[in-house]
Design an enzyme around this catalytic site. Structure first.
Site, PDB file in Angstrom:
ATOM      1  N   GLU A  15       6.113 -15.284   3.232  1.00  0.00           N
ATOM      2  CA  GLU A  15       5.690 -15.947   4.461  1.00  0.00           C
ATOM      3  C   GLU A  15       5.531 -14.886   5.553  1.00  0.00           C
ATOM      4  OE1 GLU A  15       6.579 -20.393   4.569  1.00  0.00           O
ATOM      5  OE2 GLU A  15       8.284 -19.394   5.455  1.00  0.00           O
ATOM      6  N   HIS A  64      14.743 -17.962   6.108  1.00  0.00           N
ATOM      7  CA  HIS A  64      13.431 -18.242   6.693  1.00  0.00           C
ATOM      8  C   HIS A  64      13.259 -17.358   7.926  1.00  0.00           C
ATOM      9  CE1 HIS A  64      10.216 -20.286   8.823  1.00  0.00           C
ATOM     10  NE2 HIS A  64       9.869 -20.804   7.665  1.00  0.00           N
TER      11      HIS A  64
HETATM   12  P1  13P Z   1       3.306 -23.365   8.977  1.00  0.00           P
HETATM   13  O1  13P Z   1       2.696 -23.931   7.708  1.00  0.00           O
HETATM   14  O2  13P Z   1       3.458 -24.394  10.058  1.00  0.00           O
HETATM   15  O3  13P Z   1       2.618 -22.124   9.411  1.00  0.00           O
HETATM   16  O4  13P Z   1       4.805 -22.956   8.609  1.00  0.00           O
HETATM   17  C1  13P Z   1       5.042 -22.194   7.479  1.00  0.00           C
HETATM   18  C2  13P Z   1       6.495 -22.102   7.267  1.00  0.00           C
HETATM   19  O5  13P Z   1       7.206 -21.474   8.041  1.00  0.00           O
HETATM   20  C3  13P Z   1       7.060 -22.808   6.108  1.00  0.00           C
HETATM   21  O6  13P Z   1       8.371 -22.427   5.874  1.00  0.00           O
END
Ligand code: 13P
Length: 246
Positions: free
Chosen positions: A160, A88
């Site tokens: 992401e 992540h």
């Molecule tokens: P948010 O939805 O709070 O932007 O976070 C996304 C995330 O990092 C999920 O792993």
């Protein structure tokens, strides 16, 4: 079935997790999606046996040994997990994780029979410099180089973009779709068409009940990895509702 993955990050006590589960458990929509919750390790036991998919936010790359602070894939399986997040962006940023470490973690998860959710995405500076695609390619290719030409199990990749996470402004559905198409092309180009059946693709970054439907309209997007909007049971359920009816 759409995939709804909830990353709670470093939020929720045991009592708070129990309240959340009390509001969510038993909802019929849960049967219509692959729902996975990534709580902090301290609350895994609350969700165990709930019928929801259970995952960890990180995993050690070794199986066992003198690795203080690490939790291995077999230990996560023992605690009821069937999934784990890998690399992540917050692990990359605060714990120095890189693509090579991610490859080792993915291999460890496959070996234990767990499904990795490998997180990739460019940051704001890379995007501004026009290097977003190059970054994604490197993140995916480094892992494939290390893992070989066949997927050793199911692989979930979450796009992401770092600039979207926690910003309140998600990528557009088109941007997410384009990034995931590039990722899919890398994996299938390398591992062949059979790999496509083992690959699922998620978008994550400031998703909400309002934006969920637009993402799910993109055929390449299998689901969402949700941070803050998953913490509140009502907003989580609202997203689930949108996704199963999209
Ligand atoms: P948010 O939805 O709070 O932007 O976070 C996304 C995330 O990092 C999920 O792993």
């Amino acid at each position: 079935m759409p995939i709804l993955a909830a990353n709670w990050k470093m939020y929720k006590t045991v009592a708070e997790a129990e309240v959340w589960l009390g509001a969510v458990a038993g909802r019929p929509e849960l049967e219509l999606a692959e729902v996975v919750v990534f709580p902090p390790l301290t609350a895994l036991h609350v969700l165990r046996g709930s019928g929801l998919g259970l995952g960890a936010q990180d995993v050690g790359w070794a199986t066992e040994g003198a690795f203080t602070g690490m939790v291995s894939a077999p230990q996560l399986r023992d605690a009821g997990c069937a999934y784990a997040l890998v690399a992540h962006s917050e692990r990359r940023r605060y714990a120095g994780e890189d693509d090579r470490m991610a490859a080792r973690k993915i291999a460890a998860l496959w070996q234990a029979g767990l499904t990795p959710v490998y997180c990739v995405g460019e940051d704001a500076a890379e995007r501004a410099a026009g290097q977003g695609e190059a970054r994604l390619r490197l993140q995916v290719d480094t892992v494939l180089d290390s893992l070989g030409d066949e997927l050793g199990g199911r692989l979930v990749i979450a796009y992401e973009p770092v600039w979207a996470i926690g910003s309140g402004t998600p990528a557009t559905a088109e941007q997410a779709g384009e990034a995931l198409a590039l990722i899919r092309e890398r994996v299938v180009g390398r591992c062949g068409g059979a790999a496509a059946a083992r690959l699922s693709l998620l978008y994550g970054g400031s998703t909400s009940p309002a934006s969920a439907g637009g993402f799910m309209e993109q055929p390449i997007i299998d689901g969402l990895l949700v941070g803050s909007a998953s913490l509140d049971a009502n907003s989580f359920l609202a997203m689930l509702e949108v996704m199963v009816h999209a």
